[in-house]
Design an enzyme around this catalytic site. Sequence first.
Site, PDB file in Angstrom:
ATOM      1  N   SER A 151      18.914 -20.039   3.161  1.00  0.00           N
ATOM      2  CA  SER A 151      17.542 -20.521   2.970  1.00  0.00           C
ATOM      3  C   SER A 151      17.337 -20.917   1.521  1.00  0.00           C
ATOM      4  O   SER A 151      18.076 -20.463   0.632  1.00  0.00           O
ATOM      5  CB  SER A 151      16.557 -19.393   3.301  1.00  0.00           C
ATOM      6  OG  SER A 151      15.241 -19.727   2.901  1.00  0.00           O
ATOM      7  N   TYR A 164      13.466 -10.583   2.366  1.00  0.00           N
ATOM      8  CA  TYR A 164      13.971 -11.828   2.961  1.00  0.00           C
ATOM      9  C   TYR A 164      14.833 -12.583   1.939  1.00  0.00           C
ATOM     10  O   TYR A 164      15.939 -13.032   2.248  1.00  0.00           O
ATOM     11  CB  TYR A 164      12.794 -12.693   3.435  1.00  0.00           C
ATOM     12  CG  TYR A 164      13.212 -13.974   4.137  1.00  0.00           C
ATOM     13  CD1 TYR A 164      13.628 -13.957   5.469  1.00  0.00           C
ATOM     14  CD2 TYR A 164      13.192 -15.199   3.480  1.00  0.00           C
ATOM     15  CE1 TYR A 164      14.025 -15.130   6.116  1.00  0.00           C
ATOM     16  CE2 TYR A 164      13.580 -16.377   4.116  1.00  0.00           C
ATOM     17  CZ  TYR A 164      13.990 -16.337   5.436  1.00  0.00           C
ATOM     18  OH  TYR A 164      14.382 -17.502   6.072  1.00  0.00           O
ATOM     19  N   LYS A 168      18.897 -13.466   2.222  1.00  0.00           N
ATOM     20  CA  LYS A 168      19.439 -14.832   2.227  1.00  0.00           C
ATOM     21  C   LYS A 168      20.380 -15.060   1.037  1.00  0.00           C
ATOM     22  O   LYS A 168      21.357 -15.800   1.144  1.00  0.00           O
ATOM     23  CB  LYS A 168      18.291 -15.850   2.254  1.00  0.00           C
ATOM     24  CG  LYS A 168      17.508 -15.829   3.572  1.00  0.00           C
ATOM     25  CD  LYS A 168      18.401 -16.122   4.774  1.00  0.00           C
ATOM     26  CE  LYS A 168      17.662 -16.226   6.081  1.00  0.00           C
ATOM     27  NZ  LYS A 168      18.520 -16.525   7.227  1.00  0.00           N
TER      28      LYS A 168
HETATM   29  P1  NAP Z   1      12.496 -18.711  14.697  1.00  0.00           P
HETATM   30  O1  NAP Z   1      11.835 -19.899  15.305  1.00  0.00           O
HETATM   31  O2  NAP Z   1      11.682 -17.489  14.441  1.00  0.00           O
HETATM   32  O3  NAP Z   1      13.787 -18.348  15.543  1.00  0.00           O
HETATM   33  C1  NAP Z   1      14.628 -17.294  15.133  1.00  0.00           C
HETATM   34  C2  NAP Z   1      15.531 -16.959  16.267  1.00  0.00           C
HETATM   35  O4  NAP Z   1      16.330 -15.803  15.921  1.00  0.00           O
HETATM   36  C3  NAP Z   1      14.757 -16.578  17.508  1.00  0.00           C
HETATM   37  O5  NAP Z   1      15.417 -17.027  18.662  1.00  0.00           O
HETATM   38  C4  NAP Z   1      14.765 -15.066  17.401  1.00  0.00           C
HETATM   39  O6  NAP Z   1      14.443 -14.393  18.596  1.00  0.00           O
HETATM   40  C5  NAP Z   1      16.167 -14.829  16.956  1.00  0.00           C
HETATM   41  N1  NAP Z   1      16.332 -13.471  16.516  1.00  0.00           N
HETATM   42  C6  NAP Z   1      15.493 -12.731  15.765  1.00  0.00           C
HETATM   43  N2  NAP Z   1      15.980 -11.493  15.609  1.00  0.00           N
HETATM   44  C7  NAP Z   1      17.145 -11.457  16.287  1.00  0.00           C
HETATM   45  C8  NAP Z   1      18.118 -10.461  16.507  1.00  0.00           C
HETATM   46  N3  NAP Z   1      17.958  -9.221  16.012  1.00  0.00           N
HETATM   47  N4  NAP Z   1      19.202 -10.768  17.244  1.00  0.00           N
HETATM   48  C9  NAP Z   1      19.369 -11.999  17.767  1.00  0.00           C
HETATM   49  N5  NAP Z   1      18.461 -12.991  17.607  1.00  0.00           N
HETATM   50  C10 NAP Z   1      17.375 -12.717  16.872  1.00  0.00           C
HETATM   51  O7  NAP Z   1      13.147 -19.072  13.303  1.00  0.00           O
HETATM   52  P2  NAP Z   1      13.747 -20.446  12.740  1.00  0.00           P
HETATM   53  O8  NAP Z   1      12.749 -21.002  11.827  1.00  0.00           O
HETATM   54  O9  NAP Z   1      14.317 -21.259  13.836  1.00  0.00           O
HETATM   55  O10 NAP Z   1      14.902 -19.819  11.828  1.00  0.00           O
HETATM   56  C11 NAP Z   1      16.288 -19.878  12.140  1.00  0.00           C
HETATM   57  C12 NAP Z   1      17.062 -19.464  10.910  1.00  0.00           C
HETATM   58  O11 NAP Z   1      16.748 -20.360   9.848  1.00  0.00           O
HETATM   59  C13 NAP Z   1      16.706 -18.070  10.399  1.00  0.00           C
HETATM   60  O12 NAP Z   1      17.869 -17.441   9.916  1.00  0.00           O
HETATM   61  C14 NAP Z   1      15.751 -18.358   9.255  1.00  0.00           C
HETATM   62  O13 NAP Z   1      15.748 -17.312   8.295  1.00  0.00           O
HETATM   63  C15 NAP Z   1      16.344 -19.632   8.711  1.00  0.00           C
HETATM   64  N6  NAP Z   1      15.411 -20.432   7.927  1.00  0.00           N
HETATM   65  C16 NAP Z   1      14.283 -20.953   8.469  1.00  0.00           C
HETATM   66  C17 NAP Z   1      13.426 -21.716   7.689  1.00  0.00           C
HETATM   67  C18 NAP Z   1      12.174 -22.311   8.215  1.00  0.00           C
HETATM   68  O14 NAP Z   1      11.421 -22.906   7.420  1.00  0.00           O
HETATM   69  N7  NAP Z   1      11.863 -22.235   9.494  1.00  0.00           N
HETATM   70  C19 NAP Z   1      13.730 -21.918   6.338  1.00  0.00           C
HETATM   71  C20 NAP Z   1      14.885 -21.371   5.809  1.00  0.00           C
HETATM   72  C21 NAP Z   1      15.727 -20.638   6.619  1.00  0.00           C
HETATM   73  P3  NAP Z   1      13.155 -13.364  18.626  1.00  0.00           P
HETATM   74  O15 NAP Z   1      12.479 -13.377  17.297  1.00  0.00           O
HETATM   75  O16 NAP Z   1      12.276 -13.864  19.677  1.00  0.00           O
HETATM   76  O17 NAP Z   1      13.748 -12.039  18.903  1.00  0.00           O
END
Ligand code: NAP
Length: 260
Positions: A151, A164, A168
């Site tokens: 991230s 967080y 990361k």
């Molecule tokens: P999201 O929409 O909240 O999806 C996250 C996914 O990870 C969900 O399917 C969630 O399922 C799953 N998850 C959570 N805890 C888990 C566990 N213990 N075991 C297995 N699966 C689990 O998030 P996203 O925005 O798509 O993020 C995906 C990745 O990108 C993450 O690593 C996040 O930190 C990173 N990221 C996102 C952004 C952003 O702006 N969105 C920016 C930088 C980095 P449930 O929560 O339903 O359990």
Amino acid sequence: MNENKVAIVTGASRGIGKAVAKELASLGFDIVINYFDFKDGKPDNSAAEETQKEIKGCQILRGDVSSADERMALVEFTKTKFGRCDMLVNNAGVAPAKRTDILEATEESFDRVMNINLKGPYFLTQIVANWMIEQKKQNPERNFRIVNTASMSSYTSSPARGEYCLSKAGVSMMTMLYADRLAEFGIGVFEIRPGIIMTDMTSVVKEKYDKLIADGLLPTKRWGYPEDIARAVGAVAEGRLDYSTGQVINVDGGFHLRRL
Ligand code: NAP
């Protein structure tokens, strides 16, 4: 052994992971989707089942990446269903349940976020990397790649979600460690560094980011979308970056640029 290449994508029932799974499927991979969806405190398979319907050749398995048993179960499941794994995308991740200033934040939240965001992918990679090394020995012509989702928080301070940021930053170092260790086996390891991507994770802070983006935070003046990340992972999957192991791919609309 399965004829098509196979990718494991964690946290892929929705958001970035789902877009990545679709992209890899479009490139000919069969997909194993890990997910851990809970709604109102109960397991809910609906998003994963919906995603499975949308992706041909996709298998789904519920599992918590922070659990050693469930990580092992994910790999065993992939062995049973497909007998191979050519790509691992460590995508699952969580934000702290509540943003709290580091002067008050709790160890409980620290442990939860670090276990899911860092310990989970670190040890899942260990199991999959060892399996990839075995596969490579048997089939030297095959290519294996690992992508870790870090991230902009790997290097940007947000004191209201320190755990967080730390998790990361750890994922960024983890990428370097595995890229270094696995290079001799021809296994490439890459970091995707998303910026502000429109998913459920950022929906709770949408207004804040809408304003920041409108005020010029990003050189490219728009939100990122899961498909922006998916295309970058697709480039890795196609082997376009194979001589760049350890590379960080910023997918952030230029946020990482220092500007005057
Ligand atoms: P999201 O929409 O909240 O999806 C996250 C996914 O990870 C969900 O399917 C969630 O399922 C799953 N998850 C959570 N805890 C888990 C566990 N213990 N075991 C297995 N699966 C689990 O998030 P996203 O925005 O798509 O993020 C995906 C990745 O990108 C993450 O690593 C996040 O930190 C990173 N990221 C996102 C952004 C952003 O702006 N969105 C920016 C930088 C980095 P449930 O929560 O339903 O359990």
